[in-house]
Scaffold this motif. Structure first.
Motif, mmCIF file in Angstrom:
data_model
loop_
_atom_site.group_PDB
_atom_site.id
_atom_site.type_symbol
_atom_site.label_atom_id
_atom_site.label_comp_id
_atom_site.label_asym_id
_atom_site.label_seq_id
_atom_site.Cartn_x
_atom_site.Cartn_y
_atom_site.Cartn_z
ATOM 1 N N UNK A 82 0.903 -1.298 0.053
ATOM 2 C CA UNK A 82 0.025 0.174 0.181
ATOM 3 C C UNK A 82 0.824 1.340 0.101
ATOM 4 N N UNK A 83 0.176 2.057 -0.523
ATOM 5 C CA UNK A 83 0.934 3.516 -0.560
ATOM 6 C C UNK A 83 0.393 4.544 0.702
ATOM 7 N N UNK A 84 -0.780 4.103 1.259
ATOM 8 C CA UNK A 84 -1.386 4.717 2.485
ATOM 9 C C UNK A 84 -2.037 3.597 3.247
ATOM 10 N N UNK A 85 -1.927 3.621 4.495
ATOM 11 C CA UNK A 85 -2.621 2.973 5.428
ATOM 12 C C UNK A 85 -3.716 3.551 6.393
ATOM 13 N N UNK A 86 -5.018 3.240 6.311
ATOM 14 C CA UNK A 86 -5.888 3.802 7.157
ATOM 15 C C UNK A 86 -5.969 3.027 8.349
ATOM 16 N N UNK A 87 -5.692 3.476 9.600
ATOM 17 C CA UNK A 87 -5.424 2.521 10.803
ATOM 18 C C UNK A 87 -6.910 3.025 11.500
ATOM 19 N N UNK A 88 -7.741 1.942 11.957
ATOM 20 C CA UNK A 88 -8.964 2.237 12.401
ATOM 21 C C UNK A 88 -9.227 1.870 13.773
ATOM 22 N N UNK A 89 -9.521 2.971 14.622
ATOM 23 C CA UNK A 89 -9.806 2.617 16.298
ATOM 24 C C UNK A 89 -11.113 2.683 16.647
#
Length: 443
Positions: A82-89
């Motif tokens: 990936x070029x970008x990670x969306x880390x969800x909490x």
């Protein structure tokens, strides 16, 4: 095409967010943790940038030969590609040991990460989201994937991260993204045709002629503009046809994609609750607002019409105090030439950043004029303010027990900031960050 992976522990709302960003229901959503076992991918346009979005199985601490272990291996593979990670909490559940472990893992991986605090409905939810600062992954973005709140800011953040480094056109040549929204038959399509100088949209007296959100580009005196003319929005009770339900969804999506929202109001009817709902939705998404007061040529008592509009705005739209109103006639073209200069002015304010020194001189003066009140018998000690971002202008205030600041004092700070730095008509965000040390300011 840029690749984005959505990661996080099970049941934080990754699949709901995936469906929201893609714009259609592709991932199965359920309260049972671990519903998503395979990686799902879909193409989407976020902030005007085409991306390939991957919804991954929840990150789990488990042996690789088990199903959870294989899910984690799949998630790690998505991360590396990936070029970008969306880390969800989960803002409601708070930060868990698993969140901290995966945040440390992401920091070691060295990939760009956007930290998303999901399930952050309302002001209390946004405040709970601030807890995620401790993960060391930058400013958490409060969103509610289920209700659609905060997605406009997420679109902006993703676009800014992916276009950094010169891979995309320079800011001057990047189109200003403009949504034209309003009740059915307020004259949106006529206004679009007048702006473009050609008959691009079907117009007529029947409400609901425009079914899709139609994107097109033109140039004004300052550069390119990407225009989305949206299908008219109506109250849910009046949405009887499936097609029109989809039109309303497209309108909401275009509002999240836009930077500036032009709300077309029929001057003969005045501003009603539906118009205010649209305006509040734009404000909630952090979009700057300009009101096009259409059919002005047919208004007989113009002073009364202006007074009526001002009264409604003052009483019901305090968050966008000083919003720009442009009286015009889309049908004859009179006054339309004043619309784009008003849009450009709103866009400049929406993008404006105040230097830290200047901001803190204002902040000290405000505290001196009205010191923060006692809460539960304890003093709130506000230390300093910064402006971590514009689009919309956002102030972060640091101090002991800052998060306990009462609502009326928050409003005092926002209103005085708006007046001191001449920022009428744009939403202003205030984030409060308390210190962890309970003895830091005890006297």
């Amino acid at each position: 095409m840029h690749r984005i992976a959505i990661l996080g522990r099970p049941n934080v709302g990754k699949s709901t967010l995936f469906n929201r960003l893609v714009g259609r229901k592709l991932a199965i959503v359920d309260d049972t943790p671990g519903v998503t076992r395979d990686r799902k991918e879909a193409e989407a346009t976020i902030g005007g940038v085409p991306v390939l979005l991957a919804d991954t199985a929840g990150l789990e601490e488990a042996p690789p030969d088990t199903i959870p272990g294989r899910m984690r291996a799949s998630s790690e593979a998505a991360l590396r590609a990936s070029d970008l990670v969306l880390f969800v909490v989960d803002a409601r559940a708070g930060i868990t040991p698993a969140d901290r472990a995966f945040a440390a893992w992401l920091r070691r991986a060295g990939l760009p990460v956007v930290l998303i605090a999901n399930k952050a409905e309302g002001r209390l939810g946004a405040q709970a989201a601030m807890e995620a600062y401790e993960l060391g992954l930058g400013d958490p973005l409060p969103v509610s994937a289920e209700h659609g709140d905060g997605l406009g800011g997420l679109h902006d953040e993703i676009r800014d991260r992916l276009t950094a480094g010169g891979r995309e056109p320079k800011e001057a040549e990047r189109p200003l993204r403009l949504a034209i929204i309003g009740r059915p038959n307020a004259g949106k399509s006529t206004l679009v045709n007048t702006l473009l100088g050609e008959e691009r949209m079907i117009t007529g007296p029947e409400p609901g002629l425009t079914r899709d959100a139609v994107a097109m580009e033109f140039r004004d005196a300052e550069g390119p503009v990407r225009l989305v003319d949206t299908a008219g929005m109506r109250r849910k009770a009046r949405i009887s046809h499936r097609l029109e339900q989809m039109s309303v969804a497209a309108s909401l999506a275009s509002l999240k994609e836009a930077e500036i929202v032009v709300l077309v109001v029929d001057a003969l009817l005045g501003m009603d609750e539906q118009d205010l709902r649209i305006a509040r939705l734009a404000e909630r998404e952090g979009r700057a607002l300009v009101i096009a007061f259409n059919k002005w040529d047919a208004v007989e008592d113009r002073a009364a019409a202006r007074r009526g509009l001002e009264d409604v705005l003052t009483a019901s739209l305090a968050q966008s105090k000083g919003v720009s109103v442009v009286p015009l006639s889309a049908a004859t073209g009179r006054g339309v030439e004043k619309l784009m200069p008003a849009v450009r002015e709103a866009h400049a304010l929406w993008n404006r950043r105040v230097p830290t020194g200047e901001l803190n001189r204002w902040f000290e003066a405000m505290k001196e004029r009205h010191p923060p009140p006692l809460v539960e018998g304890k003093r709130i000690k506000l230390r300093y303010a910064t402006m971590p971002k514009a689009r919309p202008p956002t102030i972060a205030v640091f101090g002991t027990r800052a998060e306990m600041l009462p609502e009326d004092y928050r409003r005092y700070l926002v209103n005085s900031f708006r007046e001191s730095f001449a920022m009428p008509g744009v939403p202003i965000r205030l984030n409060l960050r308390g210190t962890d040390n309970p003895y830091a300011e005890e006297e």
